[in-house]
Write a protein that holds these residues in place. Structure first.
Motif, PDB file in Angstrom:
ATOM      1  N   ILE A 337      33.098 -19.960  -0.393  1.00 48.42           N
ATOM      2  CA  ILE A 337      33.272 -18.800  -0.324  1.00 48.42           C
ATOM      3  C   ILE A 337      34.228 -18.440   0.848  1.00 48.42           C
ATOM      4  O   ILE A 337      33.801 -19.008   2.070  1.00 48.42           O
ATOM      5  CB  ILE A 337      32.109 -17.647  -0.121  1.00 48.42           C
ATOM      6  CG1 ILE A 337      31.121 -18.115  -1.367  1.00 48.42           C
ATOM      7  CG2 ILE A 337      32.585 -16.328  -0.072  1.00 48.42           C
ATOM      8  CD1 ILE A 337      31.817 -17.859  -2.481  1.00 48.42           C
ATOM      9  N   GLY A 338      35.081 -18.139   0.808  1.00 48.78           N
ATOM     10  CA  GLY A 338      35.990 -17.684   1.780  1.00 48.78           C
ATOM     11  C   GLY A 338      36.374 -16.343   2.148  1.00 48.78           C
ATOM     12  O   GLY A 338      35.494 -15.497   2.285  1.00 48.78           O
ATOM     13  N   GLN A 339      37.580 -15.952   2.702  1.00 48.05           N
ATOM     14  CA  GLN A 339      37.784 -14.692   3.398  1.00 48.05           C
ATOM     15  C   GLN A 339      37.343 -13.632   2.478  1.00 48.05           C
ATOM     16  O   GLN A 339      37.879 -13.308   1.451  1.00 48.05           O
ATOM     17  CB  GLN A 339      39.048 -14.332   4.054  1.00 48.05           C
ATOM     18  CG  GLN A 339      39.228 -13.049   5.171  1.00 48.05           C
ATOM     19  CD  GLN A 339      40.673 -13.350   5.376  1.00 48.05           C
ATOM     20  OE1 GLN A 339      41.605 -13.921   4.988  1.00 48.05           O
ATOM     21  NE2 GLN A 339      40.946 -12.689   6.699  1.00 48.05           N
ATOM     22  N   HIS A 340      36.640 -12.652   2.911  1.00 47.95           N
ATOM     23  CA  HIS A 340      36.187 -11.301   2.084  1.00 47.95           C
ATOM     24  C   HIS A 340      35.414 -11.574   1.018  1.00 47.95           C
ATOM     25  O   HIS A 340      35.391 -10.825  -0.189  1.00 47.95           O
ATOM     26  CB  HIS A 340      37.316 -10.626   1.792  1.00 47.95           C
ATOM     27  CG  HIS A 340      38.384 -10.214   3.182  1.00 47.95           C
ATOM     28  ND1 HIS A 340      37.905  -9.488   4.140  1.00 47.95           N
ATOM     29  CD2 HIS A 340      39.768 -10.172   3.260  1.00 47.95           C
ATOM     30  CE1 HIS A 340      38.604  -9.354   5.114  1.00 47.95           C
ATOM     31  NE2 HIS A 340      39.880  -9.764   4.549  1.00 47.95           N
ATOM     32  N   GLY A 341      34.765 -12.853   0.987  1.00 49.33           N
ATOM     33  CA  GLY A 341      34.013 -13.282  -0.183  1.00 49.33           C
ATOM     34  C   GLY A 341      34.630 -13.778  -1.305  1.00 49.33           C
ATOM     35  O   GLY A 341      34.051 -14.063  -2.523  1.00 49.33           O
ATOM     36  N   LYS A 342      35.939 -14.014  -1.353  1.00 50.26           N
ATOM     37  CA  LYS A 342      36.774 -14.607  -2.399  1.00 50.26           C
ATOM     38  C   LYS A 342      36.442 -16.118  -2.482  1.00 50.26           C
ATOM     39  O   LYS A 342      36.584 -16.847  -1.524  1.00 50.26           O
ATOM     40  CB  LYS A 342      38.236 -14.366  -2.118  1.00 50.26           C
ATOM     41  CG  LYS A 342      38.976 -15.030  -3.344  1.00 50.26           C
ATOM     42  CD  LYS A 342      40.537 -14.861  -3.027  1.00 50.26           C
ATOM     43  CE  LYS A 342      41.391 -15.255  -4.116  1.00 50.26           C
ATOM     44  NZ  LYS A 342      42.745 -14.916  -3.803  1.00 50.26           N
ATOM     45  N   SER A 343      36.020 -16.728  -3.600  1.00 44.53           N
ATOM     46  CA  SER A 343      35.681 -18.026  -3.760  1.00 44.53           C
ATOM     47  C   SER A 343      36.973 -18.882  -3.938  1.00 44.53           C
ATOM     48  O   SER A 343      38.150 -18.425  -4.525  1.00 44.53           O
ATOM     49  CB  SER A 343      34.906 -18.118  -5.127  1.00 44.53           C
ATOM     50  OG  SER A 343      35.505 -17.634  -6.219  1.00 44.53           O
ATOM     51  N   PHE A 344      36.966 -20.073  -3.755  1.00 40.18           N
ATOM     52  CA  PHE A 344      37.960 -21.071  -3.940  1.00 40.18           C
ATOM     53  C   PHE A 344      37.162 -22.456  -3.969  1.00 40.18           C
ATOM     54  O   PHE A 344      36.126 -22.574  -3.454  1.00 40.18           O
ATOM     55  CB  PHE A 344      38.810 -21.051  -2.721  1.00 40.18           C
ATOM     56  CG  PHE A 344      38.249 -21.540  -1.363  1.00 40.18           C
ATOM     57  CD1 PHE A 344      38.643 -22.827  -0.885  1.00 40.18           C
ATOM     58  CD2 PHE A 344      37.472 -20.763  -0.343  1.00 40.18           C
ATOM     59  CE1 PHE A 344      38.132 -23.224   0.303  1.00 40.18           C
ATOM     60  CE2 PHE A 344      36.949 -21.154   0.749  1.00 40.18           C
ATOM     61  CZ  PHE A 344      37.097 -22.435   1.049  1.00 40.18           C
TER      62      PHE A 344
END
Length: 489
Positions: A337-344
């Protein structure tokens, strides 16, 4: 009207004279060691290089450059007792050295000096390295002394019980600072829970006379040989009452400090102002947009690209080692989970057997971490090469590709797993306001040896206080943490 704190209103107290100086003062060798290192770090290389290359006036140039370097450091107050040993020194020393280069350039023009510019630059390049090394030695010695309660200042805390306990516990949680609380004077009748002795108490309501406040406080300070009075203001202790108490403390020779209740806010984000006689503490918001964010993104992507190019031969060797050690793919990809809850999709060199995720449930009882993290010091799923990669942090290098794609940063909080984020509370989710990092405060502070609360605290501190200079400092300190290998498993 008699002024509170004058000799007419109270008997003189010898608060300062009874303090054992050996406990509060830093070791006497710090200052001469720092000045000698700075002086010799310029004089010797310049003199030797100028003489060996036939440059004019080698001794004069060396002594002038050495004096200028010491002067720059002195003007910046690097030799003050409050500064010696308090910093590892990389960024301050770099700033001082760049100032020195500017002054030397002006001096060259003014004096008509004609030595080769690159040679002159090379001759002073050892100075900042030696200065940083000296700063680290002094810092380590001072840290070791403070673990033994040496080179510390005795502190008397004043405030309502809850606020006083918070201050005491916050200071007691770490030993890398100069304050040790030896007692407290609570305001009101509530009991203290921090364990420090309460030598006196102040009434919750403002007293009829100021003597009822400052007499017990000064008596407690003298009994404890306190060197600082730290006040936690509150409804029962503020405004005019605090002002009158400060008069008495200062007249007795005791410094006063206020604890406003803010924690983990960088000093550069704080600004004092006075409006209509009222002292205000302004807190600058964290950097979330603007030039600093653009510069950070540029530093991330250019650094990642350079790293991928320079480390490509090492990538090839590690890929061969992983493939020969155990069956399965060279790279392991995992949803984070990356910035602002965005998955990658995050990439790493594979350090575990191929069915590691399926076997995690059967090892849940052996988890050595609190909170949502899963860590085992001797995880049976880790391969032989994987143990080396983890200890050296080489398994993280493929994340440079994530940085290049803008999904991660070179420096930031640890990238969490989706099931970890699902358990986050409102405070813990604040870790996600910035991009996760290849390294960060968690990397240089113990990694897997940290508790969950410590990891969250470090990540939140970074998210609120990051800066370009701080990122560069963390990247430099990461190298030492990787070599040390502490907490990597």
């Amino acid at each position: 009207m008699r002024r509170i704190g004058t000799s007419a209103s109270r008997p003189p107290l010898t608060v300062r004279s009874n303090i054992p100086r050996r406990r509060s003062e830093k070791s006497g060798w710090y200052l001469p060691a720092a000045i000698a290192t700075d002086t010799l770090g310029i004089v010797v290389p310049v003199a030797l290089l100028f003489r060996s290359t036939g440059q004019p006036y080698p001794l004069t140039a060396a002594l002038s450059a050495g004096a200028l370097w010491v002067a720059v450091r002195a003007v910046r107050r690097r030799y003050g007792a409050h500064a010696l040993g308090e910093s590892r020194g990389f960024l301050p020393v770099l700033h001082d050295w760049l100032t020195l280069l500017g002054l030397l350039a002006v001096a060259r023009v003014a004096a008509g000096e004609r030595s080769e510019p690159l040679m002159a630059l090379f001759s002073v390049s050892a100075a900042p390295l030696l200065t940083v090394a000296c700063c680290k030695v002094i810092h380590r010695h001072l840290t070791a002394q403070r673990r033994e309660a040496q080179s510390v200042h005795r502190v008397l805390v004043i405030g309502e019980a809850g606020a006083a306990d918070d201050v005491v516990e916050h200071l007691a949680a770490r030993t890398d600072h100069a304050y040790v609380v030896t007692g407290a004077v609570p305001v009101g009748d509530a009991p203290l829970t921090s364990g420090v002795p309460a030598l006196a108490r102040l009434c919750s309501a403002p007293p009829a006379t100021a003597d009822e406040d400052w007499l017990p406080v000064l008596a407690a300070a003298e009994q404890l040989a306190a060197e600082l009075v730290l006040v936690a203001p509150g409804p029962a202790l503020g405004g005019e009452r605090l002002r009158r108490l400060s008069w008495a403390l200062h007249d007795a020779g005791l410094p006063l400090a206020l604890a406003p209740g803010l924690t983990d806010v960088a000093l550069r984000r704080l600004r004092m102002a006075t409006v209509a006689g009222l002292s205000l503490l302004h807190v600058t918001p964290p950097a979330r947009q603007g030039l600093h964010v653009v510069l950070k993104a540029a530093l991330d992507r250019s650094g990642a690209l350079l790293g991928l190019l320079l480390l490509s031969p090492l990538f090839a060797l590690l890929a061969v080692a992983v493939r020969l050690d155990s069956s399965g793919p060279v790279l392991h990809r995992q949803t984070r989970i990356g910035q602002h809850g965005k998955s990658f999709t995050m990439w790493k060199f594979r350090t575990m057997v191929v069915d590691a995720e399926e076997r995690r449930a059967e090892l849940a009882a052996a988890n050595e971490q609190d909170g949502p993290l899963f860590k085992m010091r001797r995880d049976p799923r880790v391969t032989r090469v994987g143990r080396f990669l983890r200890r050296s942090s080489l398994d993280e290098l493929p994340q440079l590709a994530n940085v290049l794609m803008g999904e991660m940063s070179l420096v930031g909080p640890r990238p969490p797993l989706p099931d970890e984020v699902a358990q986050y509370n409102e405070v813990e989710r604040r870790r996600l306001v910035v991009k996760p990092g290849l390294t960060g405060l968690w990397q240089i502070s113990g990694r897997s040896d940290l508790s969950w609360d410590e990891s969250v605290s470090l990540d939140l501190r970074y998210a609120d206080n990051w800066s370009i200079g701080g990122d560069i400092d963390l990247l430099v300190r990461t190298f030492r943490a990787v070599v040390d290998g502490r907490g990597a498993y």
